[in-house]
Design an enzyme around this catalytic site. Structure first.
Site, PDB file in Angstrom:
ATOM      1  N   LYS A   1      16.110  22.031 -10.028  1.00  0.00           N
ATOM      2  CA  LYS A   1      15.627  20.707 -10.614  1.00  0.00           C
ATOM      3  C   LYS A   1      16.798  19.736 -11.338  1.00  0.00           C
ATOM      4  O   LYS A   1      17.436  19.926 -12.269  1.00  0.00           O
ATOM      5  CB  LYS A   1      14.376  21.098 -11.594  1.00  0.00           C
ATOM      6  CG  LYS A   1      13.374  21.703 -10.915  1.00  0.00           C
ATOM      7  CD  LYS A   1      12.506  20.689 -10.067  1.00  0.00           C
ATOM      8  CE  LYS A   1      11.121  20.932 -10.148  1.00  0.00           C
ATOM      9  NZ  LYS A   1      10.228  19.894 -10.331  1.00  0.00           N
TER      10      LYS A   1
ATOM     11  N   GLU B   1       9.935   8.810 -16.426  1.00  0.00           N
ATOM     12  CA  GLU B   1       8.566   9.243 -16.725  1.00  0.00           C
ATOM     13  C   GLU B   1       8.164   8.923 -18.037  1.00  0.00           C
ATOM     14  O   GLU B   1       7.150   8.493 -18.377  1.00  0.00           O
ATOM     15  CB  GLU B   1       8.613  10.750 -16.312  1.00  0.00           C
ATOM     16  CG  GLU B   1       8.844  11.110 -14.730  1.00  0.00           C
ATOM     17  CD  GLU B   1       8.498  12.598 -14.640  1.00  0.00           C
ATOM     18  OE1 GLU B   1       8.749  13.340 -15.500  1.00  0.00           O
ATOM     19  OE2 GLU B   1       9.037  12.875 -13.453  1.00  0.00           O
TER      20      GLU B   1
ATOM     21  N   HIS C   1       0.936  -1.115  -0.072  1.00  0.00           N
ATOM     22  CA  HIS C   1       0.036  -0.043   0.031  1.00  0.00           C
ATOM     23  C   HIS C   1       0.868   1.196  -0.128  1.00  0.00           C
ATOM     24  O   HIS C   1       0.505   2.166   0.584  1.00  0.00           O
ATOM     25  CB  HIS C   1      -0.833   0.010   0.898  1.00  0.00           C
ATOM     26  CG  HIS C   1      -1.694  -1.288   1.365  1.00  0.00           C
ATOM     27  ND1 HIS C   1      -2.889  -1.561   0.863  1.00  0.00           N
ATOM     28  CD2 HIS C   1      -1.368  -2.261   2.070  1.00  0.00           C
ATOM     29  CE1 HIS C   1      -3.196  -2.682   1.211  1.00  0.00           C
ATOM     30  NE2 HIS C   1      -2.282  -3.174   1.976  1.00  0.00           N
TER      31      HIS C   1
ATOM     32  N   SER D   1      15.251  21.946 -15.471  1.00  0.00           N
ATOM     33  CA  SER D   1      13.968  22.556 -15.738  1.00  0.00           C
ATOM     34  C   SER D   1      14.356  24.071 -16.691  1.00  0.00           C
ATOM     35  O   SER D   1      15.505  24.555 -16.087  1.00  0.00           O
ATOM     36  CB  SER D   1      13.068  22.911 -14.557  1.00  0.00           C
ATOM     37  OG  SER D   1      12.314  24.130 -14.375  1.00  0.00           O
TER      38      SER D   1
END
Ligand code: ARG
Length: 462
Positions: free
Chosen positions: A282, A289, A155, A276
């Site tokens: 970043k 992704e 979970h 970024s």
């Protein structure tokens, strides 16, 4: 330029030509098309359907076309309807009327069925090679991380301690099954449709055994109508690719979580992360992704082809031409994803301090504390309740079970003793898990040895 027209009295509408043509995407398998034609021409010569001399001239012409395409002397132009038309037209241009005999006893239906099979067969091998490399990298990580503690989750909540080796071992198993699927599909699909003709074979004495063997197939396909219209093997392959992507996507999701500011379990290599345009701080896990995102395209290809095929009456219908673009996209996408994912995990670093700390802080040893009481004679259900209440005490005191004073333990149950601390240490919790498949070092070494053996016995497909 097309291979038909005799029975027509009008030019084809220009948009129809464009709509109907497949050259922009089927030129990808020019090599397979030519190899198939060479085998066909050799067979026509052997069987006396054409003369040996004609067969030789055709084969030389085809080899010349192949060489010229590969050296870029010959460009596959889009004025042809498809790759089959392109090759035949070029052959006739090169060797004259003899070239017109190549298509004897053959249809573009069995020709394209063959080309697609030859192409898919090579792709299956390529996917297997990529997965083999990925499995080697995973195994290297497993070997180096048998003692690297981390929390195991259910979970997405900390559950019980595991190791990096154990966690990666789970993915090793997934990719092992994926490779198993590829080899099953390969065996089932490796039958040669050439010689099926348009749908009903031919009246020429074709030697289908010969062409099948020449092209490396197990045997010719059994039924000519099935041969020209079967794309099951491609659906099976797309299904295997969809599963591979599903596994890569789950793994990518974990990479994103581990790489997040909150977790910091890993650090991605600078070469495999991106920045970024506005936020200078970043360093994003874009590769993971994208792999997660591209999974959708591969699922899409599988659904598309299933849908294309569901309404096709026997035998060949032009709908089947739609098997190509999306399949090629799925193949390219999956191969690129496996390759990049492999390099990304090969180069990433583990933050062992963070992982161990996290495993210590999340009550991942609560089950082991209950098991301790069971060994002292307390029934498990009662032990579960006692430890539950102690976890609550710890939450209120903001400490770990490891830091709770012995008197608190004794207050909850007199069976506790000083040895509780040793019993619930992270090291004990992992070391004691020795059932086959568990993270304990003994069990893990066995899993690693078996995995190593599997890779030795199942080298990448050639
Ligand atoms: N471009 C076609 C395909 O990809 C080749 C077969 C064409 N056959 C035909 N009867 N029009 O399926």
């Amino acid at each position: 330029m097309k291979l038909w027209g005799g029975r027509f009295t009008k030019e084809t509408n220009a948009l129809v030509n464009e709509f109907n043509a497949s050259i922009t995407f089927d030129r990808r398998f020019y090599r397979q098309d030519i190899e198939g034609s060479i085998a066909h021409a050799a067979m026509l010569g052997r069987t006396g359907i054409i003369t040996d001399e004609e067969s030789r001239r055709i084969i030389d012409g085809l080899k010349g076309i192949l060489a010229d395409i590969e050296s870029r002397k010959l460009v596959i132009g889009t004025e042809y309807e498809d790759i089959h038309t392109f090759v035949e037209a070029n052959l006739i241009e090169r060797i004259g009327d003899t070239g017109k005999k190549l298509h004897t006893g053959r249809s573009r239906n069995d020709q394209v069925a063959l080309d697609m099979r030859l192409y898919t067969r090579e792709q299956i091998k390529e996917t297997d090679r990529e997965l083999f490399e990925l499995e080697n990298v995973i195994l290297t990580i497993m070997k180096a991380n048998v003692d690297a503690f981390m929390p195991g989750f259910t979970h997405l909540q900390k559950a019980q301690p595991v190791t990096v080796a154990h966690h990666f071992g789970a993915y090793f198993e997934m990719f092992r099954r994926d490779r198993g699927r590829l080899s099953d599909i390969y065996k089932r699909m490796n039958y040669c449709p050439l010689g099926a003709g348009a749908l009903a074979g031919t009246t020429y004495p074709l030697d289908r055994e010969f062409t099948a063997k020449a092209l490396g197939f197990t045997a010719p396909t059994a039924n000519s109508m099935d041969s020209v219209s079967d794309r099951d093997y491609l659906i099976e392959y797309l299904d295997a690719l969809a599963l591979i992507m599903m596994h890569l996507s789950r793994f990518s999701e974990e990479i994103c979580i581990w790489n997040s500011n909150e977790y910091q379990f890993i650090e991605l290599d600078d070469a495999y992360s991106t920045g970024s345009s506005i936020m200078p701080q970043k360093k994003n896990p874009d590769i993971a992704e994208l792999v997660r995102g591209k999974t959708g395209r591969v699922y899409g290809a599988l659904m598309s082809l299933l849908t294309v095929m569901k309404g096709i009456p026997l035998a060949y219908d032009k709908d089947i031409q739609e098997d190509k673009e999306m399949s090629f996209d799925a193949m390219d996408t999956t191969d690129a994803c496996i390759r990049l994912f492999t390099d990304m995990i090969r180069t990433m670093k583990f933050r062992y301090d963070r992982m161990e700390d996290s495993a210590k802080k999340g009550f991942t040893n609560a089950t082991d504390a209950a098991d301790y009481l069971v060994r002292k004679g307390i029934p498990f259900r009662d032990a579960h309740g006692i430890i539950g209440s102690l976890v609550l005490t710890c939450i209120n005191r903001q400490c770990a079970l490891d830091d709770l004073p012995l008197e608190e333990y004794k207050k909850a149950c007199p069976a506790f003793d000083q040895d509780i601390y040793e019993a619930i240490s992270l090291k004990t919790c992992v070391d004691k898990r020795l059932t086959p498949g568990a993270p304990g070092p003994g069990a893990m070494q066995q899993e690693i040895a078996a995995s190593e053996n599997y890779l030795k016995e199942n080298p990448a497909m050639k």
